[in-house]
Design an enzyme around this catalytic site. Structure first.
Site, mmCIF file in Angstrom:
data_model
loop_
_atom_site.group_PDB
_atom_site.id
_atom_site.type_symbol
_atom_site.label_atom_id
_atom_site.label_comp_id
_atom_site.label_asym_id
_atom_site.label_seq_id
_atom_site.Cartn_x
_atom_site.Cartn_y
_atom_site.Cartn_z
ATOM 1 N N GLY A 12 0.826 -1.223 0.000
ATOM 2 C CA GLY A 12 0.000 0.000 0.000
ATOM 3 C C GLY A 12 0.847 1.255 0.000
ATOM 4 C CB ALA A 13 4.287 1.708 -0.704
ATOM 5 N NE ARG A 15 -3.568 8.014 -0.558
ATOM 6 C CZ ARG A 15 -4.708 8.650 -0.430
ATOM 7 N NH1 ARG A 15 -4.937 9.727 -1.142
ATOM 8 N NH2 ARG A 15 -5.646 8.235 0.402
ATOM 9 C CG ASP A 60 -6.587 -7.094 -4.442
ATOM 10 O OD1 ASP A 60 -6.477 -6.883 -3.213
ATOM 11 O OD2 ASP A 60 -7.677 -7.324 -4.989
ATOM 12 C CB VAL A 61 -2.810 -6.949 0.210
ATOM 13 C CG1 VAL A 61 -1.578 -6.113 -0.089
ATOM 14 C CG2 VAL A 61 -3.976 -6.081 0.684
ATOM 15 C CG ASN A 87 1.185 1.415 4.864
ATOM 16 O OD1 ASN A 87 0.994 2.124 5.839
ATOM 17 N ND2 ASN A 87 0.892 1.821 3.623
ATOM 18 C CE1 TYR A 155 -8.560 2.073 9.255
ATOM 19 C CE2 TYR A 155 -8.783 3.111 11.417
ATOM 20 C CZ TYR A 155 -8.014 2.797 10.301
ATOM 21 O OH TYR A 155 -6.698 3.201 10.249
ATOM 22 C CB ALA A 157 -14.022 -4.596 14.172
ATOM 23 C CE LYS A 159 -5.864 -0.222 10.000
ATOM 24 N NZ LYS A 159 -4.708 -0.621 9.188
HETATM 25 N N1 LIG Z 1 -3.299 8.309 8.516
HETATM 26 C C1 LIG Z 1 -3.661 7.972 9.737
HETATM 27 O O1 LIG Z 1 -4.085 8.823 10.526
HETATM 28 C C2 LIG Z 1 -3.567 6.542 10.197
HETATM 29 C C3 LIG Z 1 -3.703 6.269 11.573
HETATM 30 C C4 LIG Z 1 -3.615 4.937 11.992
HETATM 31 C C5 LIG Z 1 -3.401 3.933 11.079
HETATM 32 N N2 LIG Z 1 -3.274 4.235 9.753
HETATM 33 C C6 LIG Z 1 -3.053 3.143 8.809
HETATM 34 O O2 LIG Z 1 -1.855 3.369 8.102
HETATM 35 C C7 LIG Z 1 -1.964 2.822 6.789
HETATM 36 C C8 LIG Z 1 -1.651 3.900 5.760
HETATM 37 O O3 LIG Z 1 -2.455 5.028 5.988
HETATM 38 P P1 LIG Z 1 -2.460 6.324 5.031
HETATM 39 O O4 LIG Z 1 -2.985 7.460 5.827
HETATM 40 O O5 LIG Z 1 -1.159 6.459 4.335
HETATM 41 O O6 LIG Z 1 -3.640 5.886 4.021
HETATM 42 P P2 LIG Z 1 -3.713 5.722 2.437
HETATM 43 O O7 LIG Z 1 -5.145 5.464 2.095
HETATM 44 O O8 LIG Z 1 -3.055 6.872 1.774
HETATM 45 O O9 LIG Z 1 -2.837 4.411 2.182
HETATM 46 C C9 LIG Z 1 -3.358 3.128 2.093
HETATM 47 C C10 LIG Z 1 -2.858 2.512 0.805
HETATM 48 O O10 LIG Z 1 -3.332 1.157 0.737
HETATM 49 C C11 LIG Z 1 -3.665 0.905 -0.601
HETATM 50 N N3 LIG Z 1 -4.600 -0.228 -0.717
HETATM 51 C C12 LIG Z 1 -5.919 -0.253 -0.438
HETATM 52 N N4 LIG Z 1 -6.436 -1.455 -0.736
HETATM 53 C C13 LIG Z 1 -5.406 -2.215 -1.211
HETATM 54 C C14 LIG Z 1 -5.302 -3.543 -1.681
HETATM 55 N N5 LIG Z 1 -6.387 -4.355 -1.743
HETATM 56 N N6 LIG Z 1 -4.099 -4.005 -2.085
HETATM 57 C C15 LIG Z 1 -3.000 -3.199 -2.043
HETATM 58 N N7 LIG Z 1 -3.047 -1.918 -1.613
HETATM 59 C C16 LIG Z 1 -4.236 -1.435 -1.199
HETATM 60 C C17 LIG Z 1 -4.294 2.201 -1.089
HETATM 61 O O11 LIG Z 1 -4.330 2.272 -2.507
HETATM 62 C C18 LIG Z 1 -3.379 3.241 -0.446
HETATM 63 O O12 LIG Z 1 -2.312 3.601 -1.296
HETATM 64 C C19 LIG Z 1 -3.379 2.244 6.675
HETATM 65 O O13 LIG Z 1 -3.334 0.857 6.997
HETATM 66 C C20 LIG Z 1 -4.132 2.995 7.753
HETATM 67 O O14 LIG Z 1 -5.259 2.300 8.220
HETATM 68 C C21 LIG Z 1 -3.349 5.513 9.293
#
Ligand SMILES: NC(=O)c1ccc[n+]([C@@H]2O[C@H](COP(=O)([O-])OP(=O)(O)OC[C@H]3O[C@@H](n4cnc5c(N)ncnc54)[C@H](O)[C@@H]3O)[C@@H](O)[C@H]2O)c1
Length: 252
Positions: A12-13, A15, A60-61, A87, A155, A157, A159
């Site tokens: 999920g990298a 962005r 697709d994870v 991630n 969400y 549940a 996490k």
């Molecule tokens: N930003 C926050 O405040 C925050 C807080 C706690 C936890 N998180 C967690 O950190 C991680 C990243 O958060 P972020 O803010 O960068 O969000 P984000 O939405 O920018 O990043 C998530 C990425 O996962 C990818 N993704 C979604 N479904 C996918 C799939 N089936 N296969 C592969 N990739 C997939 C998306 O395309 C996206 O690029 C997430 O797991 C999020 O739940 C974020």
């Protein structure tokens, strides 16, 4: 922390936090493989700008085949897998609302990506880690799980399930010298957070800060140290744990 000669995978990298983790591993000498359902070209450019080797796969994870193809491609290019950061997650695109009003299809999708996706990626990399006799997996949970965030029960549940998955898997693979840990960030200033909260963002940040011991908003750079430490060789014997990066909101 030195990752010279190591190979790290960040899911999920495309962005946000995932891109940030990728760049920081690269800065410390790792070869970094990134994947997403979206295009990761800019992340690969950021890795290469640090002088490291980068590669990307469209993955697709949630799919076992897709996760296995990703691991195979990494092994073919880099020959080993030392670190997996799970991630990828559904967060930014979700409809946060009271539990009675959550959409059933969205519930299933969240569990599929945020929980099953981690299982699939772990299954895909663990044969290589077992063969090497070493490896470190870092799963991204959320403070939502320990704090009990309202209006996002799917969400929250999902996490919390990540924390259980982390503990169970740590017990299964510890004998192979493989560590499995989780990081649980509080609200971080990312594009996804802006999408989730929209015009309520400032209010959410204000309430969040009022609950933190350290009263400043979390930026992407605040999370990465925990991920790097758990993944690194400085961590020998910490496994099955969840490290909160929340400015001191929940203290266990
Ligand atoms: N930003 C926050 O405040 C925050 C807080 C706690 C936890 N998180 C967690 O950190 C991680 C990243 O958060 P972020 O803010 O960068 O969000 P984000 O939405 O920018 O990043 C998530 C990425 O996962 C990818 N993704 C979604 N479904 C996918 C799939 N089936 N296969 C592969 N990739 C997939 C998306 O395309 C996206 O690029 C997430 O797991 C999020 O739940 C974020």
């Amino acid at each position: 922390m030195d990752f010279t000669g190591k190979v790290a995978i960040i899911t999920g990298a495309s962005r946000g936090l995932g891109r940030h983790y990728a760049r920081e591993f690269a800065k410390r000498g790792a070869s970094v493989a990134v994947n997403d359902v979206r295009d990761c070209s800019e992340t690969v450019q950021a890795i290469e700008a640090e002088g490291a080797a980068g590669m990307m796969t469209e993955t697709d994870v949630t799919s076992a085949d897709s996760a296995r193809a990703m691991a195979d491609a990494v092994l073919e290019r880099f020959g080993r897998i030392d670190v997996l950061v799970n991630n990828a997650g559904l967060y930014g695109s979700l409809n946060f609302r009271p539990f009675e009003k959550l959409d059933e299809a969205e519930w299933d999708k969240v569990m599929n990506v945020n929980v099953k996706g981690i299982w699939q990626c772990c299954k895909a990399v663990l044969p290589a880690m077992k063969q090497q006799g070493s490896g470190s997996i870092v799963n991204i949970s959320s403070l939502a799980a320990t704090y009990g965030m309202p209006n996002g029960l799917h969400y929250t549940a999902s996490k919390a399930a990540v924390i259980g998955l982390t503990r169970g898997l740590a017990r299964e693979v510890g004998r192979y010298n493989i560590r499995v840990n989780a990081v649980a960030p509080n609200v971080v200033n990312t594009d996804a957070t802006a999408e989730v909260f929209g015009d309520k963002r400032d209010k959410v940040i204000e309430v969040t800060l009022s609950q933190q011991a350290i009263r400043r908003p979390l930026e992407t750079a605040d999370i990465v140290g925990a991920v790097l430490f758990l993944a690194s060789d400085l961590n020998h014997m910490t496994t099955g744990q969840t490290l909160m990066v929340d400015g001191g909101t929940v203290m266990l």
